[in-house]
Scaffold this active site. Structure first.
Site, PDB file in Angstrom:
ATOM      1  N   ASP A  68     -18.009 -12.439   8.850  1.00 48.94           N
ATOM      2  CA  ASP A  68     -18.363 -12.088   7.469  1.00 48.94           C
ATOM      3  C   ASP A  68     -17.146 -11.641   6.663  1.00 48.94           C
ATOM      4  OD1 ASP A  68     -18.000  -9.819   8.990  1.00 48.94           O
ATOM      5  OD2 ASP A  68     -19.990  -8.998   8.678  1.00 48.94           O
ATOM      6  N   ASN A 137     -28.439   0.582  10.825  1.00 50.70           N
ATOM      7  CA  ASN A 137     -29.788   0.148  10.410  1.00 50.70           C
ATOM      8  C   ASN A 137     -30.195  -1.150  11.113  1.00 50.70           C
ATOM      9  OD1 ASN A 137     -28.133  -1.693   9.173  1.00 50.70           O
ATOM     10  ND2 ASN A 137     -28.939  -1.428   7.108  1.00 50.70           N
ATOM     11  N   GLU A 144     -28.506  -7.869   6.689  1.00 55.85           N
ATOM     12  CA  GLU A 144     -29.195  -6.600   6.463  1.00 55.85           C
ATOM     13  C   GLU A 144     -30.707  -6.782   6.697  1.00 55.85           C
ATOM     14  OE1 GLU A 144     -27.576  -3.903   6.139  1.00 55.85           O
ATOM     15  OE2 GLU A 144     -26.339  -3.786   4.354  1.00 55.85           O
TER      16      GLU A 144
HETATM   17  C1  GLP Z   1     -19.980  -3.775   9.459  1.00 54.18           C
HETATM   18  C2  GLP Z   1     -19.747  -5.189   9.976  1.00 54.18           C
HETATM   19  C3  GLP Z   1     -20.472  -5.455  11.264  1.00 54.18           C
HETATM   20  C4  GLP Z   1     -20.297  -4.299  12.222  1.00 54.18           C
HETATM   21  C5  GLP Z   1     -20.898  -3.050  11.636  1.00 54.18           C
HETATM   22  C6  GLP Z   1     -20.753  -1.827  12.539  1.00 54.18           C
HETATM   23  O1  GLP Z   1     -20.921  -3.664   8.491  1.00 54.18           O
HETATM   24  N1  GLP Z   1     -20.054  -6.195   9.010  1.00 54.18           N
HETATM   25  O2  GLP Z   1     -20.013  -6.674  11.838  1.00 54.18           O
HETATM   26  O3  GLP Z   1     -20.906  -4.581  13.451  1.00 54.18           O
HETATM   27  O4  GLP Z   1     -20.261  -2.770  10.410  1.00 54.18           O
HETATM   28  O5  GLP Z   1     -19.457  -1.343  12.447  1.00 54.18           O
HETATM   29  P1  GLP Z   1     -18.791  -0.302  13.413  1.00 54.18           P
HETATM   30  O6  GLP Z   1     -18.419  -1.047  14.626  1.00 54.18           O
HETATM   31  O7  GLP Z   1     -17.574   0.183  12.662  1.00 54.18           O
HETATM   32  O8  GLP Z   1     -19.766   0.772  13.668  1.00 54.18           O
END
Ligand code: GLP
Length: 249
Positions: A68, A137, A144
């Site tokens: 993404d 979430n 989402e």
């Molecule tokens: C972001 C990314 C995800 C990721 C998530 C959790 O929103 N788009 O790919 O898995 O956050 O992030 P973290 O690993 O920093 O908790």
């Protein structure tokens, strides 16, 4: 789904990196890796770089597809996912630039950009090994909670919860983009092999719902319950909290 409980984020990183290396070797070095950003995969990238150096593993024939990108952030923006990947991984291995696929956050025609990405993924024969994190979430990539699982790459509006969670990477919450382009849940589900990392108490609710709740687009990660070759790596903090709160992992 296999569940691996490790002592620390560091140990998870080593285990995930070893599993990626095994996959690469099994594919004769010629593999399609789906890559993620966020804090969760950082230790994996560190380990992967170090194993590659020690064992002379080459990424010359590896192709990568990132999950993404934030809308409005170009590759030079320090908070863009492309910048993160260059800094934490691509610049430290021998992967050729043309093997790296990324969504452009500054594409003028976002719809066309999503279509282009889907064609690239198709041309590459889908994703071989997908590395994932999970949002508090239950979001995966930037899928989402919503009414349906998206098939292909789409533009999404980020929830306040995600904006707030990701604001730790920005100077101020007002700087966090409110939308992003993301590959769809179905594309992720069709990866041949998946490794997901979740650490800390903050992920407990999402992880429990992913493992034990109904399969619903309101909790995008739940789609992965039916995946046939997925390993979930959690740390002992999260494992202990899940036991305490739900009496099970
Ligand atoms: C972001 C990314 C995800 C990721 C998530 C959790 O929103 N788009 O790919 O898995 O956050 O992030 P973290 O690993 O920093 O908790």
């Amino acid at each position: 789904m296999r569940i691996v409980v490790a002592h620390s984020a560091n140990e998870i990183g080593r285990l995930c990196a070893e599993s990626i290396v095994d996959y690469l070797l099994a594919q004769g070095g010629d593999a399609v890796l789906g890559l993620a950003t966020g804090s969760s995969p950082l230790e994996t990238y560190k380990s992967l770089i170090s194993i590659a150096k020690k064992q002379n593993i080459s990424f010359r024939n590896v192709k990568t597809i990132n999950l993404d990108e934030y809308c409005g952030l170009g590759p030079e923006h320090p908070q863009s996912f492309r910048y993160y990947m260059d800094k934490n991984f691509f610049s430290q291995v021998d992967i050729p630039e043309e093997n790296i696929e990324f969504l452009s956050g500054i594409a003028l025609d976002e719809e066309k950009e999503c279509e282009r990405y889907d064609r690239v993924i198709e041309r590459r024969g889908g994703i071989g090994f997908q590395l994932l994190g999970i949002g508090g979430n239950g979001h995966v990539a930037f899928n989402e909670p919503s009414e349906k699982f998206s098939c292909g790459t789409v533009k999404v509006q980020l929830t306040q919860e995600t904006i707030q969670a990701n604001s730790r990477f920005f100077y101020d919450v007002s700087e966090v983009p409110v939308s992003a382009l993301t590959i769809g849940m179905e594309t992720i589900f069709h990866a041949r092999k998946i490794a997901m990392i979740a650490t800390g108490e903050g992920k407990a609710e999402a992880v429990h719902a992913m493992l034990h709740g109904p399969i619903t687009p309101q909790l995008p990660a739940s789609r992965l319950q039916q995946h046939e070759d997925m390993t979930l790596y959690i740390d002992s903090v999260l494992a202990g909290y899940l036991q305490k709160k739900y009496g099970e992992i």
